[in-house]
Design a protein around this motif. Structure first.
Motif, PDB file in Angstrom:
ATOM      1  N   ALA A  36      47.863  40.741  37.524  1.00 19.26           N
ATOM      2  CA  ALA A  36      48.132  41.961  36.739  1.00 19.26           C
ATOM      3  C   ALA A  36      48.948  42.990  37.515  1.00 19.26           C
ATOM      4  CB  ALA A  36      46.817  42.580  36.260  1.00 19.26           C
ATOM      5  N   GLY A  37      49.102  42.790  38.816  1.00 21.62           N
ATOM      6  CA  GLY A  37      49.938  43.704  39.597  1.00 21.62           C
ATOM      7  C   GLY A  37      51.383  43.243  39.662  1.00 21.62           C
ATOM      8  N   GLY A  38      51.672  42.060  39.120  1.00 20.64           N
ATOM      9  CA  GLY A  38      53.032  41.518  39.150  1.00 20.64           C
ATOM     10  C   GLY A  38      53.797  41.851  37.878  1.00 20.64           C
ATOM     11  N   GLN A  39      54.994  41.306  37.792  1.00 21.36           N
ATOM     12  CA  GLN A  39      55.901  41.662  36.692  1.00 21.36           C
ATOM     13  C   GLN A  39      55.328  41.284  35.318  1.00 21.36           C
ATOM     14  OE1 GLN A  39      58.802  43.314  37.028  1.00 21.36           O
ATOM     15  NE2 GLN A  39      59.295  43.198  34.853  1.00 21.36           N
ATOM     16  N   PHE A  40      54.966  40.010  35.149  1.00 20.25           N
ATOM     17  CA  PHE A  40      54.426  39.580  33.843  1.00 20.25           C
ATOM     18  C   PHE A  40      53.118  40.317  33.545  1.00 20.25           C
ATOM     19  CE2 PHE A  40      56.205  34.978  33.177  1.00 20.25           C
ATOM     20  CZ  PHE A  40      57.487  35.427  33.415  1.00 20.25           C
ATOM     21  N   GLY A  41      52.239  40.321  34.559  1.00 17.58           N
ATOM     22  CA  GLY A  41      50.910  40.905  34.356  1.00 17.58           C
ATOM     23  C   GLY A  41      50.984  42.380  34.002  1.00 17.58           C
ATOM     24  N   ILE A  55      41.258  46.135  28.722  1.00 20.75           N
ATOM     25  CA  ILE A  55      41.884  45.275  29.731  1.00 20.75           C
ATOM     26  C   ILE A  55      41.172  45.269  31.070  1.00 20.75           C
ATOM     27  CG2 ILE A  55      44.006  44.952  31.077  1.00 20.75           C
ATOM     28  CD1 ILE A  55      45.379  46.066  28.455  1.00 20.75           C
ATOM     29  N   ALA A  56      40.844  44.040  31.534  1.00 15.66           N
ATOM     30  CA  ALA A  56      40.373  43.834  32.903  1.00 15.66           C
ATOM     31  C   ALA A  56      41.529  43.208  33.677  1.00 15.66           C
ATOM     32  CB  ALA A  56      39.160  42.910  32.904  1.00 15.66           C
ATOM     33  N   ALA A  57      42.078  43.968  34.615  1.00 18.26           N
ATOM     34  CA  ALA A  57      43.280  43.544  35.338  1.00 18.26           C
ATOM     35  C   ALA A  57      42.912  43.073  36.741  1.00 18.26           C
ATOM     36  CB  ALA A  57      44.256  44.719  35.424  1.00 18.26           C
ATOM     37  N   LEU A  58      43.248  41.829  37.052  1.00 19.04           N
ATOM     38  CA  LEU A  58      42.897  41.260  38.360  1.00 19.04           C
ATOM     39  C   LEU A  58      44.145  40.982  39.182  1.00 19.04           C
ATOM     40  CD1 LEU A  58      40.263  40.719  36.770  1.00 19.04           C
ATOM     41  CD2 LEU A  58      40.132  38.495  37.878  1.00 19.04           C
ATOM     42  N   ASP A  59      44.079  41.299  40.437  1.00 21.00           N
ATOM     43  CA  ASP A  59      45.143  40.919  41.369  1.00 21.00           C
ATOM     44  C   ASP A  59      44.567  41.070  42.773  1.00 21.00           C
ATOM     45  OD1 ASP A  59      48.521  40.827  40.795  1.00 21.00           O
ATOM     46  OD2 ASP A  59      47.796  40.851  42.877  1.00 21.00           O
ATOM     47  N   LYS A  60      45.141  40.343  43.731  1.00 19.24           N
ATOM     48  CA  LYS A  60      44.672  40.555  45.105  1.00 19.24           C
ATOM     49  C   LYS A  60      45.401  41.729  45.743  1.00 19.24           C
ATOM     50  CE  LYS A  60      47.790  37.393  47.466  1.00 19.24           C
ATOM     51  NZ  LYS A  60      47.989  36.167  48.175  1.00 19.24           N
ATOM     52  N   ASN A  61      46.461  42.184  45.086  1.00 18.35           N
ATOM     53  CA  ASN A  61      47.327  43.215  45.647  1.00 18.35           C
ATOM     54  C   ASN A  61      47.007  44.587  45.029  1.00 18.35           C
ATOM     55  OD1 ASN A  61      49.429  44.927  46.277  1.00 18.35           O
ATOM     56  ND2 ASN A  61      51.043  43.453  45.762  1.00 18.35           N
ATOM     57  N   GLN A  62      46.361  45.433  45.844  1.00 18.76           N
ATOM     58  CA  GLN A  62      45.919  46.740  45.326  1.00 18.76           C
ATOM     59  C   GLN A  62      47.107  47.605  44.904  1.00 18.76           C
ATOM     60  OE1 GLN A  62      43.197  48.892  47.878  1.00 18.76           O
ATOM     61  NE2 GLN A  62      43.496  50.786  46.734  1.00 18.76           N
ATOM     62  N   GLU A  63      48.177  47.559  45.716  1.00 20.98           N
ATOM     63  CA  GLU A  63      49.363  48.367  45.382  1.00 20.98           C
ATOM     64  C   GLU A  63      49.937  47.969  44.020  1.00 20.98           C
ATOM     65  OE1 GLU A  63      52.866  48.635  48.007  1.00 20.98           O
ATOM     66  OE2 GLU A  63      51.350  48.883  49.585  1.00 20.98           O
ATOM     67  N   GLY A  64      49.965  46.663  43.795  1.00 21.33           N
ATOM     68  CA  GLY A  64      50.468  46.160  42.508  1.00 21.33           C
ATOM     69  C   GLY A  64      49.622  46.673  41.356  1.00 21.33           C
ATOM     70  N   LEU A  65      48.310  46.638  41.546  1.00 18.07           N
ATOM     71  CA  LEU A  65      47.408  47.119  40.486  1.00 18.07           C
ATOM     72  C   LEU A  65      47.595  48.618  40.253  1.00 18.07           C
ATOM     73  CD1 LEU A  65      44.138  45.154  41.342  1.00 18.07           C
ATOM     74  CD2 LEU A  65      45.573  44.860  39.311  1.00 18.07           C
ATOM     75  N   GLN A  66      47.815  49.350  41.367  1.00 13.53           N
ATOM     76  CA  GLN A  66      48.044  50.799  41.241  1.00 13.53           C
ATOM     77  C   GLN A  66      49.302  51.051  40.396  1.00 13.53           C
ATOM     78  OE1 GLN A  66      46.078  53.283  42.190  1.00 13.53           O
ATOM     79  NE2 GLN A  66      47.538  54.787  41.369  1.00 13.53           N
ATOM     80  N   GLY A  67      50.344  50.236  40.666  1.00 13.48           N
ATOM     81  CA  GLY A  67      51.596  50.368  39.906  1.00 13.48           C
ATOM     82  C   GLY A  67      51.365  50.082  38.426  1.00 13.48           C
ATOM     83  N   THR A  68      50.510  49.117  38.142  1.00 15.30           N
ATOM     84  CA  THR A  68      50.206  48.788  36.742  1.00 15.30           C
ATOM     85  C   THR A  68      49.467  49.945  36.068  1.00 15.30           C
ATOM     86  OG1 THR A  68      50.173  46.438  37.227  1.00 15.30           O
ATOM     87  CG2 THR A  68      48.924  47.143  35.292  1.00 15.30           C
ATOM     88  N   PHE A  69      48.532  50.536  36.805  1.00 15.29           N
ATOM     89  CA  PHE A  69      47.790  51.686  36.260  1.00 15.29           C
ATOM     90  C   PHE A  69      48.759  52.824  35.949  1.00 15.29           C
ATOM     91  CE2 PHE A  69      44.605  55.237  37.045  1.00 15.29           C
ATOM     92  CZ  PHE A  69      44.017  55.110  35.799  1.00 15.29           C
ATOM     93  N   GLU A  70      49.727  53.027  36.871  1.00 13.52           N
ATOM     94  CA  GLU A  70      50.721  54.094  36.640  1.00 13.52           C
ATOM     95  C   GLU A  70      51.600  53.764  35.425  1.00 13.52           C
ATOM     96  OE1 GLU A  70      52.479  54.485  40.534  1.00 13.52           O
ATOM     97  OE2 GLU A  70      50.529  55.195  41.293  1.00 13.52           O
ATOM     98  N   ALA A  71      51.983  52.489  35.300  1.00 13.50           N
ATOM     99  CA  ALA A  71      52.810  52.080  34.147  1.00 13.50           C
ATOM    100  C   ALA A  71      52.058  52.339  32.840  1.00 13.50           C
ATOM    101  CB  ALA A  71      53.178  50.604  34.259  1.00 13.50           C
TER     102      ALA A  71
END
Ligand SMILES: NC(=O)c1ccc[n+]([C@@H]2O[C@H](COP(=O)([O-])OP(=O)(O)OC[C@H]3O[C@@H](n4cnc5c(N)ncnc54)[C@H](O)[C@@H]3O)[C@@H](O)[C@H]2O)c1
Length: 285
Positions: A36-41, A55-71
């Protein structure tokens, strides 16, 4: 033309747009999205949130998840979305079980799973491919996808018997044909076809449908190593191999994922839908 000449079946309307229905297929559905922190997710989280899914968003990358939350905050700036991010390494069965329990605690159930996290691995010919990287690709793309599918399906299988749950596994056109210099990635995505077929049969008695989506060449913005150097030239070369002569967009993948997640595909399980502008036509897994 046959029939009575004074017979009329006609309706006139100056504003037919008032009859347009909003997309209500996912209102209130709980969807788990991995990667969920990547492009498709990330785009997937926004797409399903806009349609009222929780939505339950999973990723190992916290920064990616933060970016998704901001999006999400940007796209739905009135805060009208239900979302929680979970840091999770899907190659760990223990981690994934703990996170799955936390999802159930937060959302009470799981209706949909987009099993989407993945790693493309290195671009190297077979003679040069690093076995350690091969192992890592398999670990994330195959074992990880299995671990998530099993953990979530265990929750779904305990739903009330009238509820239908859906899983979409992200495969790739790379797994349908021998994509050069991608031995690990292509092998891992081929394994997703088998995992999808087996899961579709094992989970059908629990009313869980399992399908796959196989995208290809979804835009240079998608971090594909194919686009790493001189992206424009490489993209142009790639476009030449696509009958539709353009790259696809993430939204074009999402529309297919949404179809597979919805009742519109209610008699489909164990299928693979290809989103590739016709590139792999004639080759179907
Ligand atoms: N982009 C394309 O053109 C394309 C084409 C075909 C298939 N795919 C597949 O689509 C999926 C998403 O691709 P993308 O373009 O968004 O890639 P991406 O690299 O932007 O996103 C992948 C995400 O998966 C996460 N991830 C990797 N390993 C993980 C692990 N062990 N645990 C949890 N999360 C992990 C990454 O942190 C990343 O956020 C992948 O499975 C990919 O193989 C992509």
């Amino acid at each position: 033309m046959s029939g009575s000449s004074d017979w009329v079946a006609e309706a006139k309307c100056d504003s037919p747009e008032t009859a347009v229905e909003h997309d209500l297929r996912f209102v209130g559905k709980v969807i788990v999205i991995t990667g969920a922190g990547g492009q498709f997710g990330r785009e997937g989280c926004v797409y399903f949130a806009k349609r009222g899914a929780r939505i339950a968003a999973l990723d190992k990358n916290q920064e990616g998840l933060q970016g998704t939350f901001e999006a999400l905050n940007q796209s739905l700036d009135d805060g009208s979305f239900d979302f929680k991010a979970f840091i999770c390494d899907i190659t760990s069965a223990g981690d994934t079980r703990t996170v799955t329990d936390a999802i159930v605690e937060r959302f009470c159930r799981i209706d949909l799973l987009w099993n989407n996290a993945g790693y493309q691995g290195k671009i190297a010919t077979l003679l040069e491919y690093d076995p350690e990287d091969f192992r890592m690709v398999m670990d994330i793309n195959v074992t990880g996808a299995f671990i998530v599918l099993q953990a979530v399906a265990k929750v779904m299988s305990k739903r009330d018997p009238d509820a239908t749950c859906c899983v979409v596994n992200t495969a790739s056109v790379a797994g349908m044909r021998g994509t050069p210099a991608m031995a690990a990635y292509a092998s891992s995505k081929a394994a997703i076809f088998s995992l999808t077929s087996v899961a579709a049969k094992d989970l059908a008695p629990f009313k869980i449908r399992v399908n796959a989506v196989s995208p290809a060449l979804i835009g240079p913005e998608c971090n594909s190593p194919y686009f790493a150097n001189d992206p424009e030239t490489v993209a142009q070369n790639k476009i030449n191999s696509v009958p539709m002569k353009r790259l696809g967009s993430v939204e074009e993948v999402l529309k297919v994922v949404a179809f597979l997640m919805s009742d519109e595909s209610s008699y489909m399980t164990g299928s693979n839908l290809v989103v590739d502008g016709g590139m792999a036509s004639g080759v179907r897994a």
